[in-house]
Design an enzyme around this catalytic site. Structure first.
Site, mmCIF file in Angstrom:
data_model
loop_
_atom_site.group_PDB
_atom_site.id
_atom_site.type_symbol
_atom_site.label_atom_id
_atom_site.label_comp_id
_atom_site.label_asym_id
_atom_site.label_seq_id
_atom_site.Cartn_x
_atom_site.Cartn_y
_atom_site.Cartn_z
ATOM 1 N N HIS A 29 17.467 -38.531 -30.663
ATOM 2 C CA HIS A 29 18.411 -39.528 -31.182
ATOM 3 C C HIS A 29 18.249 -40.851 -30.425
ATOM 4 C CE1 HIS A 29 22.257 -40.978 -32.915
ATOM 5 N NE2 HIS A 29 22.369 -41.611 -31.745
ATOM 6 N N GLU A 30 18.268 -40.771 -29.109
ATOM 7 C CA GLU A 30 18.141 -41.991 -28.307
ATOM 8 C C GLU A 30 16.739 -42.585 -28.406
ATOM 9 O OE1 GLU A 30 20.759 -43.285 -27.307
ATOM 10 O OE2 GLU A 30 22.073 -41.534 -27.548
ATOM 11 N N HIS A 33 16.657 -45.000 -31.292
ATOM 12 C CA HIS A 33 17.188 -46.309 -30.898
ATOM 13 C C HIS A 33 16.169 -47.074 -30.057
ATOM 14 C CE1 HIS A 33 21.095 -45.472 -32.473
ATOM 15 N NE2 HIS A 33 21.433 -44.569 -31.562
#
Length: 382
Positions: A29-30, A33
């Site tokens: 998920h990170e 980003h």
């Protein structure tokens, strides 16, 4: 490994299984980003798995601090110009930057770039799920059974509708099905909903309408699920079970289908909870995730990977909720900025973040309460 041995090993496996599943999901998920931020020229100050005190870390050649922190319940990417790990902009800090520094600040980027960076986290979760499912289908295939009715339980929904042993179910509500698993999936989320079944009986085609009944099922680990049931079992005739294999393209297609199914089922459940058609006691937090991870780990590494894929979809959807503090809330702000031609006022954004923080904390408390209630009801005598 038999069930007794699996259950006895569960406490030992719970913590490592929980850390593995959550770390993989949070990392990707990170990473979503991070990757899009770098592509947009944003300076990334920190990439953290976990919160709190840093346990171990290093700086890469562009100055990003990669670190593993004490509390493994999430993670964050902190950009230049952010006030905190939730990417709340520090407008005073950005205003005091030099022109060169401001060029790498997240808050100074065009709205479409900021939206792309924020959306990349949930998208990475969905991609991870597709990759995991595709890997499993490609490497191991799966055993499928034709949707041929083997037995009809008395006084069941199937019996009331007139289903008989030997009926081959070919379609549900006009959608063709090829396996018994496809039938189970449709029925499990359709309790109380009339379904039109197209069946082949002794060479003749006919239609039947059946309404699955809501039933509670308890698995071998003691978990209770409420699902729709017809009251039929699959046939056990020789040749009915087939080992299907998938090439790379087919495996990816199946991975997409599996991910989409998890997304739809999750959204449908949340929608039913909001409308009051389903109780919210199935919502769980870290305790529940750890418990399920420990249970699934006793079944092997591949089931644990499947759990990671399902959790990845759930985390992606959760972050897309239009709540400030979550990715979806940021996207709402950026949509408003795109329409208005200017950002919302700092006061309005701060007010929204406070509401978002309150809602997130309330959800965490509610989920934890569910987890603790479930444990108490399971282990204490009635």
């Amino acid at each position: 490994m038999d069930l007794l041995a699996a259950l006895s090993s569960q406490p030992v496996l719970t913590l490592p299984a929980f850390l593995f599943v959550l770390t993989v999901v949070v990392f990707f998920h990170e990473l979503g980003h991070f990757a899009v931020a770098r592509w947009c020229g944003v300076n990334v100050e920190a990439f953290s798995i976990g919160f709190g005190r840093e346990l171990i870390g290093f700086n890469d050649r562009k100055g990003t601090r990669w670190k593993l922190c004490l509390i493994p319940l999430g993670g964050y990417v902190k950009f230049s110009g952010d006030e905190n790990a939730a990417s709340v902009p520090d407008h005073e800090k950005v205003a005091a930057m030099s022109e060169a520094q401001r060029a790498g600040a997240f808050a100074a980027k065009p709205v479409w770039q900021r939206a792309a960076v924020v959306a990349a986290g949930p998208v990475a979760n969905f991609i991870l799920a597709i990759v995991i499912f595709a890997f499993i289908f490609g490497a191991f295939g799966r055993v499928v059974s034709t949707p041929l009715v083997g037995e009809v339980q008395p006084e069941s929904a199937a019996a009331e509708a007139g289903l008989q042993p030997g009926d081959l179910i070919t379609a549900v509500n006009g959608t063709p099905i090829e396996t018994f698993a496809e039938l189970q999936r449709i029925v499990s989320v359709s309790a109380g909903v009339a379904l039109r079944l197209e069946i082949e009986r002794q060479g003749q085609l006919t239609d039947l309408t059946v309404t699955p009944q809501l039933r509670e099922l308890r698995d071998d680990f003691g978990n209770v699920q409420r699902i729709g049931l017809l009251g039929v079992s699959r046939t056990v005739q020789e040749g009915d079970r087939i080992q299907k294999t998938y090439g790379p393209v087919e495996a990816v297609k199946e991975g997409v289908n599996e991910t989409w199914f998890v997304m739809v089922r999750t959204v449908e459940y949340i929608g039913k909870v909001i409308r009051g058609h389903e109780p919210a006691d199935q919502l769980g937090g870290p305790i529940r995730i750890a418990e399920v991870a420990g249970q699934v780990a006793t079944l092997g590494f591949i089931p644990l990977l499947q759990l990671a894929a399902v959790l990845s979809v759930s985390i992606g959807l959760l972050n897309l909720m239009p709540v400030p503090m979550l990715d979806g809330g940021h996207l709402v702000y950026y949509a408003a900025e795109a329409v208005r031609g200017r950002p919302l006022s700092e006061k309005a954004q701060e007010f929204g973040f406070r509401i978002g923080l309150t809602l997130v904390l309330m959800l965490m408390v509610f989920a934890t309460w569910n987890d603790l209630s479930r444990l108490v009801s399971r282990w204490l005598p009635a």
